[in-house]
Design a protein around this motif. Structure first.
Motif, PDB file in Angstrom:
ATOM      1  N   TRP A  85       1.776  28.847  29.806  1.00 30.38           N
ATOM      2  CA  TRP A  85       3.106  29.100  30.367  1.00 30.38           C
ATOM      3  C   TRP A  85       4.227  28.651  29.439  1.00 30.38           C
ATOM      4  O   TRP A  85       5.267  29.314  29.340  1.00 30.38           O
ATOM      5  CB  TRP A  85       3.246  28.415  31.727  1.00 30.38           C
ATOM      6  CG  TRP A  85       2.384  29.070  32.761  1.00 30.38           C
ATOM      7  CD1 TRP A  85       1.119  28.693  33.123  1.00 30.38           C
ATOM      8  CD2 TRP A  85       2.695  30.248  33.517  1.00 30.38           C
ATOM      9  NE1 TRP A  85       0.627  29.563  34.068  1.00 30.38           N
ATOM     10  CE2 TRP A  85       1.569  30.513  34.334  1.00 30.38           C
ATOM     11  CE3 TRP A  85       3.812  31.094  33.594  1.00 30.38           C
ATOM     12  CZ2 TRP A  85       1.526  31.589  35.217  1.00 30.38           C
ATOM     13  CZ3 TRP A  85       3.762  32.167  34.476  1.00 30.38           C
ATOM     14  CH2 TRP A  85       2.638  32.405  35.268  1.00 30.38           C
ATOM     15  N   ASP A  86       4.053  27.511  28.766  1.00 29.59           N
ATOM     16  CA  ASP A  86       5.125  27.010  27.889  1.00 29.59           C
ATOM     17  C   ASP A  86       5.393  28.003  26.777  1.00 29.59           C
ATOM     18  O   ASP A  86       6.540  28.342  26.485  1.00 29.59           O
ATOM     19  CB  ASP A  86       4.734  25.661  27.271  1.00 29.59           C
ATOM     20  CG  ASP A  86       4.818  24.550  28.290  1.00 29.59           C
ATOM     21  OD1 ASP A  86       5.287  24.834  29.415  1.00 29.59           O
ATOM     22  OD2 ASP A  86       4.405  23.429  27.974  1.00 29.59           O
ATOM     23  N   ASP A  87       4.295  28.477  26.197  1.00 29.02           N
ATOM     24  CA  ASP A  87       4.377  29.483  25.149  1.00 29.02           C
ATOM     25  C   ASP A  87       5.130  30.706  25.630  1.00 29.02           C
ATOM     26  O   ASP A  87       6.024  31.224  24.964  1.00 29.02           O
ATOM     27  CB  ASP A  87       2.944  29.956  24.833  1.00 29.02           C
ATOM     28  CG  ASP A  87       2.493  29.521  23.475  1.00 29.02           C
ATOM     29  OD1 ASP A  87       3.098  28.572  22.946  1.00 29.02           O
ATOM     30  OD2 ASP A  87       1.530  30.125  22.963  1.00 29.02           O
ATOM     31  N   CYS A  89       7.139  31.060  28.220  1.00 31.37           N
ATOM     32  CA  CYS A  89       8.558  30.788  28.514  1.00 31.37           C
ATOM     33  C   CYS A  89       9.375  30.809  27.231  1.00 31.37           C
ATOM     34  O   CYS A  89      10.483  31.336  27.201  1.00 31.37           O
ATOM     35  CB  CYS A  89       8.719  29.428  29.194  1.00 31.37           C
ATOM     36  SG  CYS A  89       8.196  29.457  30.905  1.00 31.37           S
ATOM     37  N   SER A  90       8.824  30.267  26.161  1.00 30.92           N
ATOM     38  CA  SER A  90       9.617  30.179  24.936  1.00 30.92           C
ATOM     39  C   SER A  90       9.809  31.537  24.258  1.00 30.92           C
ATOM     40  O   SER A  90      10.657  31.684  23.391  1.00 30.92           O
ATOM     41  CB  SER A  90       9.051  29.138  23.966  1.00 30.92           C
ATOM     42  OG  SER A  90       7.755  29.509  23.597  1.00 30.92           O
TER      43      SER A  90
END
Ligand code: ADP
Ligand code: MG
Length: 148
Positions: A85-87, A89-90
């Motif tokens: 998810w972090d990937d 989102c970025s």
């Protein structure tokens, strides 16, 4: 759901183009298929059908390309390197999704849980001969001129 068989890259591009011509505003297209399946070929056609004048190209390093056509915007993602998810989102994916513009997404396998429910799904797989592909499209009516 419809399955189209293509004999070469040009035919895959034509099917992409036919989808680009009829896709309702703001819908996302999720592409599935291995490396070399023909996802970027499909997007090249799709972008033409959408009205983009420049040639679409693989966003593998940029992650997302932005094209304009007929006063509309098309975002072309490649999620090959995206895991988690972090990937995601970025990459700005969720902002692009909320923007109301159209999206077409290579390597949708990697973001399955984040795909919109109403997205059009396109699965490209190898067929019997080396240049043949099966293209399964879920979520739109059968594309005209490609019915059998
Ligand atoms: P992907 O984006 O899925 O990794 P590309 O679209 O970049 O794949 O490349 C597909 C390659 O396969 C191209 O070199 C294309 O010429 C070739 N090819 C051969 N037959 C087909 C076909 N029926 N449909 C699409 N591409 C094909
Ligand atoms: Mg590609």
């Amino acid at each position: 759901m419809a399955i189209y068989k293509t004999a070469n890259a040009d035919e895959t591009e034509k099917i992409g183009r036919a989808l680009g011509e009829i896709l309702p505003e703001g819908r996302a297209v999720a592409l599935f298929g291995d490396l070399g399946a023909g996802k970027t070929v499909f997007v090249k056609g799709f972008a033409k059908g959408f009205g983009v004048e420049d040639e679409a190209y693989s966003p593998t390093f940029a992650l997302v390309n932005e094209y304009r056509g007929k006063g509309r915007i098309l975002y072309h993602f490649d999620m090959y390197r995206v895991s988690g998810w972090d990937d995601l989102c970025s990459t700005g994916y969720f902002d692009f999704l909320d923007s109301g513009n159209s999206l077409i997404i290579e390597w949708s396998e990697n973001i399955e849980a984040a795909l919109p429910d109403d997205c059009v799904r396109v699965k490209i797989t190898e067929a019997d001969a080396p240049d043949e592909r099966n293209i399964e499209i879920i979520g739109v009516e059968k594309l005209e001129a490609f019915g059998d």
